[in-house]
Design a protein around this motif. Structure first.
Motif: not given
Length: 206
Positions: A68-83, A91-99
């Motif tokens: 139902d959901c995929v979750m980021l953690s360190g990528e947004t909590a302490k990463g250099k490129y959260p956005i 984008n990956i989720c939207l692409s996967a949902e097409l299939a």
């Protein structure tokens, strides 16, 4: 249900983590329990603006497995490129949902219900029929009204292709529904005057 692969990797052999993930997602899907896949999904984006191909495939597989959901953690909590991490994940989720095999997912849940449950509740029967009809007609939107969120969760359980706009007057219910796949909660002041409320939501969805 949260599939926290980091904790799983400590508790069970590493080679069994992927199998455990798939089994937990499948069982959650069959009973309509929202399931979140987490831990190291785009881990390299803590320090890099792009994920590895393996990480992108990991997210895609989590979606196709039925998360139902995929979750980021360190990528947004302490990463250099959260956005960038959030944008890449989206984008990956939207692409996967097409299939994603929506019809197959619906049939799997129906088969599970028919073999494990002796008698359907009226609400479950109605939501299953609503999703089946929406799929057959190629409906662009499913609208539900709920006080508790149960109706929207039951509709989401059957994995319709169309987005589910859930109208509720409770902010807490709307927040809880954000983890259910395909559900877009809309908070209104009151459910009195249903026709007007639905008309506004349909216009919003356009």
């Amino acid at each position: 249900i949260m599939v926290a692969r980091g904790d799983l990797g400590v508790e069970i052999p590493i080679e069994k983590v992927g199998l455990a993930q798939k089994a937990m997602i499948h069982k959650s899907n069959m009973v309509g329990k929202p399931v979140i896949t987490a831990t190291q999904m785009l881990e390299s984006m803590i320090g890099n603006p792009r994920p590895t191909r393996a990480e992108a495939s990991d997210v895609t597989n989590a979606v196709l497995d039925g998360s139902d959901c995929v979750m980021l953690s360190g990528e947004t909590a302490k990463g250099k490129y959260p956005i960038e991490a959030v944008r890449t994940m989206s984008n990956i989720c939207l692409s996967a949902e097409l299939a994603y095999d929506y019809r197959g997912a619906f049939n799997l849940v129906r088969k599970h219900i028919s073999t494990r449950v002796k008698k359907l509740t009226v609400v479950e029967a109605l939501t299953a029929s609503a999703v089946s009809t929406a799929n057959d007609l190629g409906a662009g939107l499913i609208v539900t009204l709920t006080e508790t969120g149960n109706t929207a969760r039951l509709v989401a359980k059957y994995r319709p292709r169309a987005p589910i706009f859930c109208i509720t007057s409770h902010k807490e219910v709307a927040r809880q529904l954000l983890v259910s796949r395909g559900v877009f909660p809309v908070v209104v002041g009151t459910l009195v005057g249903v026709d007007n409320v639905i008309a506004r939501v349909v216009e919003m969805a356009k």
